[in-house]
Design a protein around this motif. Structure first.
Motif, PDB file in Angstrom:
ATOM      1  N   THR A  88       0.719  -3.417   9.746  1.00 45.80           N
ATOM      2  CA  THR A  88      -0.554  -2.845   8.809  1.00 45.80           C
ATOM      3  C   THR A  88       0.017  -2.308   7.616  1.00 45.80           C
ATOM      4  O   THR A  88       1.021  -1.566   7.431  1.00 45.80           O
ATOM      5  N   LEU A  89      -0.725  -2.520   6.534  1.00 46.46           N
ATOM      6  CA  LEU A  89      -0.341  -2.028   5.129  1.00 46.46           C
ATOM      7  C   LEU A  89      -1.281  -1.155   4.591  1.00 46.46           C
ATOM      8  O   LEU A  89      -2.712  -1.382   4.735  1.00 46.46           O
ATOM      9  N   GLY A  90      -1.022   0.089   4.065  1.00 45.43           N
ATOM     10  CA  GLY A  90      -2.074   1.123   3.462  1.00 45.43           C
ATOM     11  C   GLY A  90      -1.807   0.826   1.876  1.00 45.43           C
ATOM     12  O   GLY A  90      -0.617   1.031   1.387  1.00 45.43           O
ATOM     13  N   LEU A  91      -2.898   0.637   1.190  1.00 39.09           N
ATOM     14  CA  LEU A  91      -2.835   0.543  -0.147  1.00 39.09           C
ATOM     15  C   LEU A  91      -3.710   1.771  -0.630  1.00 39.09           C
ATOM     16  O   LEU A  91      -4.595   2.288  -0.305  1.00 39.09           O
ATOM     17  N   GLY A 111      -3.180  -5.994   9.378  1.00 40.99           N
ATOM     18  CA  GLY A 111      -4.126  -5.208   8.710  1.00 40.99           C
ATOM     19  C   GLY A 111      -3.783  -4.732   7.350  1.00 40.99           C
ATOM     20  O   GLY A 111      -2.710  -4.458   7.100  1.00 40.99           O
ATOM     21  N   VAL A 112      -4.799  -4.635   6.425  1.00 41.08           N
ATOM     22  CA  VAL A 112      -4.543  -4.113   4.952  1.00 41.08           C
ATOM     23  C   VAL A 112      -5.859  -3.032   4.928  1.00 41.08           C
ATOM     24  O   VAL A 112      -7.011  -3.389   4.778  1.00 41.08           O
ATOM     25  N   ILE A 113      -5.503  -1.901   4.740  1.00 40.17           N
ATOM     26  CA  ILE A 113      -6.135  -0.649   4.639  1.00 40.17           C
ATOM     27  C   ILE A 113      -6.038  -0.050   3.267  1.00 40.17           C
ATOM     28  O   ILE A 113      -5.114   0.321   2.673  1.00 40.17           O
ATOM     29  N   ILE A 114      -7.558  -0.063   2.613  1.00 38.79           N
ATOM     30  CA  ILE A 114      -7.674   0.703   1.278  1.00 38.79           C
ATOM     31  C   ILE A 114      -8.197   1.690   1.533  1.00 38.79           C
ATOM     32  O   ILE A 114      -9.364   1.975   2.114  1.00 38.79           O
ATOM     33  N   ALA A 115      -7.850   2.894   1.228  1.00 40.57           N
ATOM     34  CA  ALA A 115      -8.446   4.288   1.579  1.00 40.57           C
ATOM     35  C   ALA A 115      -8.033   5.257   0.381  1.00 40.57           C
ATOM     36  O   ALA A 115      -6.917   5.418  -0.023  1.00 40.57           O
ATOM     37  N   HIS A 116      -8.982   6.109   0.155  1.00 38.62           N
ATOM     38  CA  HIS A 116      -8.748   7.433  -0.831  1.00 38.62           C
ATOM     39  C   HIS A 116      -8.448   8.468   0.243  1.00 38.62           C
ATOM     40  O   HIS A 116      -7.762   9.321   0.000  1.00 38.62           O
ATOM     41  N   ARG A 117      -9.183   8.457   1.523  1.00 37.65           N
ATOM     42  CA  ARG A 117      -9.011   9.367   2.285  1.00 37.65           C
ATOM     43  C   ARG A 117      -7.761   9.024   2.987  1.00 37.65           C
ATOM     44  O   ARG A 117      -7.365   8.336   3.977  1.00 37.65           O
ATOM     45  N   LEU A 118      -6.532   9.738   2.750  1.00 35.02           N
ATOM     46  CA  LEU A 118      -5.164   9.432   3.298  1.00 35.02           C
ATOM     47  C   LEU A 118      -4.937   9.847   4.581  1.00 35.02           C
ATOM     48  O   LEU A 118      -4.152   9.118   5.332  1.00 35.02           O
ATOM     49  N   SER A 119      -5.801  10.589   5.259  1.00 33.33           N
ATOM     50  CA  SER A 119      -5.687  10.797   6.690  1.00 33.33           C
ATOM     51  C   SER A 119      -5.961   9.598   7.467  1.00 33.33           C
ATOM     52  O   SER A 119      -5.551   9.371   8.679  1.00 33.33           O
ATOM     53  N   SER A 120      -6.890   8.590   6.900  1.00 37.62           N
ATOM     54  CA  SER A 120      -6.889   7.408   7.873  1.00 37.62           C
ATOM     55  C   SER A 120      -5.846   6.293   7.721  1.00 37.62           C
ATOM     56  O   SER A 120      -5.823   5.308   8.196  1.00 37.62           O
ATOM     57  N   LEU A 121      -4.753   6.716   6.931  1.00 39.27           N
ATOM     58  CA  LEU A 121      -3.621   5.776   6.865  1.00 39.27           C
ATOM     59  C   LEU A 121      -2.451   6.521   8.050  1.00 39.27           C
ATOM     60  O   LEU A 121      -1.347   5.840   7.721  1.00 39.27           O
ATOM     61  N   ALA A 122      -2.660   7.233   8.798  1.00 43.07           N
ATOM     62  CA  ALA A 122      -1.641   7.816   9.575  1.00 43.07           C
ATOM     63  C   ALA A 122      -1.096   6.659  10.497  1.00 43.07           C
ATOM     64  O   ALA A 122       0.366   6.983  11.013  1.00 43.07           O
ATOM     65  N   LEU A 133       0.787  12.610  -3.142  1.00 39.95           N
ATOM     66  CA  LEU A 133      -0.603  12.348  -2.782  1.00 39.95           C
ATOM     67  C   LEU A 133      -1.004  13.113  -1.390  1.00 39.95           C
ATOM     68  O   LEU A 133      -2.171  13.615  -1.475  1.00 39.95           O
ATOM     69  N   LEU A 134       0.107  12.915  -0.640  1.00 47.10           N
ATOM     70  CA  LEU A 134      -0.495  13.581   0.787  1.00 47.10           C
ATOM     71  C   LEU A 134      -0.523  15.104   0.487  1.00 47.10           C
ATOM     72  O   LEU A 134      -1.586  15.647   1.142  1.00 47.10           O
ATOM     73  N   ASP A 135       0.433  15.600  -0.153  1.00 48.74           N
ATOM     74  CA  ASP A 135       0.340  17.051  -0.364  1.00 48.74           C
ATOM     75  C   ASP A 135      -0.942  17.494  -1.350  1.00 48.74           C
ATOM     76  O   ASP A 135      -1.606  18.496  -0.781  1.00 48.74           O
ATOM     77  N   LEU A 136      -1.300  16.799  -2.182  1.00 53.66           N
ATOM     78  CA  LEU A 136      -2.560  16.989  -2.846  1.00 53.66           C
ATOM     79  C   LEU A 136      -3.896  17.015  -2.064  1.00 53.66           C
ATOM     80  O   LEU A 136      -4.815  17.760  -2.156  1.00 53.66           O
ATOM     81  N   ALA A 137      -3.796  15.935  -1.023  1.00 49.09           N
ATOM     82  CA  ALA A 137      -4.874  15.750  -0.113  1.00 49.09           C
ATOM     83  C   ALA A 137      -5.017  16.648   0.828  1.00 49.09           C
ATOM     84  O   ALA A 137      -5.907  16.849   1.500  1.00 49.09           O
TER      85      ALA A 137
END
Length: 580
Positions: free
Chosen positions: A372-375, A528-539, A572-576
């Protein structure tokens, strides 16, 4: 294309007309009805001559009554034949227009996103429906007024020639002059009709855009601009329609004057011939009736000239749509039928047509089957464009996109759509049953499987509570329920590669947790390829790719990048406010 004459029709325009032609089975009935509708009116003046000459000769009332009854039978039969012709023509035009609509709809759906980006949905609806209606109406008018009218005119000229060749030649010359004038006038009228159709399509397109964005326009106070724009496109349509109507009015007035002059000339010739003793009174009445019959088909042709121009303009626009060719050519290779599919982006670059700025450049990503890739990246960094390349909604201008080891440019479209699934933040729902919204109108695998899939995404209780079950019309759904239904569609398709483009960005926290559970189940045994602004969904992703201005500036395992204090992803994780 110049649609003024049949000889100027392009191959696409010819194919449009062929779709509207009746089948060979229906042709004999239509030919018979048109022939009857032409021959019966031609016989009526002969009965009138018989009646007048016999009346002048002192025939009995009974004899004249029988002749009058025969005339009545001919008149009723002629009207019945015209009614049958209209019914047959309307039915055949409806069948042909449905075939044409199906052809246009299928063709438009196979065109790529670049084409749909240049044309609004309202414009395409006007092409597929409005132009087709104009062409279908013309088919009916052509059979009733053009074909039958020309046959009637030819019959009248032949009948008058048989009575008196001099008057017949005068009538023939008169018809030729009128016909030539109409042909010349038609050349002037066709461009105005084309401009009118184009202005109408622009108005429908503008209306569709404004209505679709009504909420945002009202919320941001753009009502005045919207009304002003509506006035502009309405004014353009008014000017085009006004010019078209003015040309039609001038043509109609000029034709009326020509008819009056022609009738006066023919009456003068008939009177002169009678005085010389060459004609009987009944024959003179016959010539008068035939002369009046000439006017009727010409007037119907003039009445239909606007429809004729609209149809020619419609044919040109329909042919233009059929002439569009998709930029993506289909391949023949099938993707692997089962199991997760690997993904390989090999030096991918992309530029949108007509844009000099490169959206993606040198993108390299390799996912093993089941990974699974998170973009991630800022808005405009190229994430959604990359997802569209994976779905083969566009082709890269550089490099290659391979799924399951197959270059997508070589992939068979049905295999690609079956093995690659997508869920976006904008879920398309249809006014149809729950079953049709789940299967997207494909054959159903059975209610048991559908209920199982709905249960997998957390909609089992909701589906069980529907009064009509899966056959009930889809009720109003919340954003969360609509998103879960989109997940159910992908579950049902069972693809080997899933692309999730901001699939949970519009959900509240409670529904998002429910969606995350559905995503976890969906990604089991799939790539899977997941594009997300909510970085919590990329756990749960295995790999992270950080995009910036179309380039991958950071790539690696999620665990490694999250633990690196200097990584972009960690920043980015710290900012979110998401735990590393």
């Amino acid at each position: 294309m110049t649609p003024s004459t049949p000889g100027n029709l392009s191959p696409d325009a010819s194919s449009v007309l062929r779709l509207l032609l009746p089948s060979w089975r229906a042709a004999p009935a239509l030919i018979g009805a048109v022939s009857a509708a032409t021959a019966l009116p031609l016989a009526a003046p002969q009965v009138t001559r018989w009646f007048v000459d016999d009346a002048v000769g002192g025939a009995s009332i009974r004899h004249l009554t029988l002749i009058a009854a025969g005339y009545l039978v001919l008149a009723v039969a002629g009207q019945a034949a015209r009614t049958v012709t209209a019914w047959l023509a309307g039915r055949l035009a409806w069948d042909g227009s449905n075939r044409l609509r199906e052809r246009l709809t299928g063709h438009a759906l196979h065109l790529d996103l670049a084409f749909h980006g240049r044309h609004t949905p309202g414009e395409l609806i006007e092409r597929v429906d409005g132009d087709v209606v104009a062409v279908a109406d013309f088919v009916v008018a052509f059979l009733l007024d053009v074909v039958a009218g020309v046959l009637l005119l030819a019959g009248v000229v032949v009948a008058v020639l048989l009575v008196d060749w001099r008057i017949g030649l005068a009538l023939l010359a008169y018809c030729l002059v009128i016909g030539y004038g109409m042909a010349r006038a038609q050349r002037l009228a066709v461009p105005s009709a084309a401009r009118s159709r184009a202005a109408s399509a622009a108005l429908f397109g503008a209306l569709e855009e404004r209505l679709a964005g009504a909420e945002d326009l009202r919320a941001n106070g753009a009502g005045a601009h919207t009304v002003g724009r509506f006035h502009q496109v309405s004014a353009a349509l008014f000017r085009a329609e006004h010019r078209d109507a003015r040309i039609g009015t001038v043509l109609l007035a000029g034709t009326s004057v020509a008819f009056a002059a022609g009738t006066a000339i023919m009456l003068g010739l008939a009177a002169w011939t009678m005085r010389s003793g060459a004609l009987t009174v009944g024959t003179a009445v016959l010539l008068l009736q035939y002369t009046m019959m000439v006017r009727a088909p010409f007037e119907r042709l003039i009445d239909q000239i606007r429809q004729y121009q609209a149809a020619l303009a419609g044919v040109a626009r329909i042919a233009g749509l059929l002439a569009e060719r998709p930029a993506l050519t289909p391949g023949a290779r099938s993707l692997p039928d089962a199991g997760p599919l690997g993904l390989d982006l090999d030096g991918v670059g992309f530029t949108y047509p007509g844009d000099d700025e490169q959206v993606l450049s040198g993108v390299r990503v390799r996912l093993a089957p089941g990974e699974t890739l998170g973009l991630v990246g800022r808005t405009g960094s190229g994430k959604t464009t990359l997802a569209r390349l994976v779905l083969r909604l566009h082709d890269p201008v550089q490099g290659a996109v391979r799924v399951g080891g197959v270059d997508l440019r070589d992939a068979e479209p049905r295999s690609l759509r079956r093995r690659v699934g997508v869920v976006t933040q904008d879920v398309q729902l249809f006014r149809a049953s729950v079953r049709d919204n789940l299967t997207l109108f494909r054959p159903s695998p059975g209610d048991e499987r559908l209920m199982e899939v709905l249960g997998e995404v957390g909609l089992g209780a909701w589906a069980a509570s529907l009064p009509g079950g899966l056959d009930a019309e889809l009720p109003e759904l919340s954003a969360g329920e609509a998103q879960l239904l989109a997940f159910a569609r992908v579950f049902l398709a069972d693809p080997g590669l899933v692309v999730l483009d901001e699939a949970s960005s519009r959900l509240d926290p409670a529904t998002e947790r429910q969606a995350e559970t559905a995503v976890a189940r969906l990604l089991e045994g799939r790539t899977g390829v997941i594009i997300a602004h909510r970085l919590s969904s990329l756990a749960r992703v295995d790999t992270i790719a950080v995009l910036d201005r179309g380039k991958i500036v950071e790539y690696g395992s999620r665990a490694h990048l999250a633990a690196d204090p200097h990584s972009r992803f960690g920043h980015l994780l710290d900012l979110a406010g998401v735990s590393r």
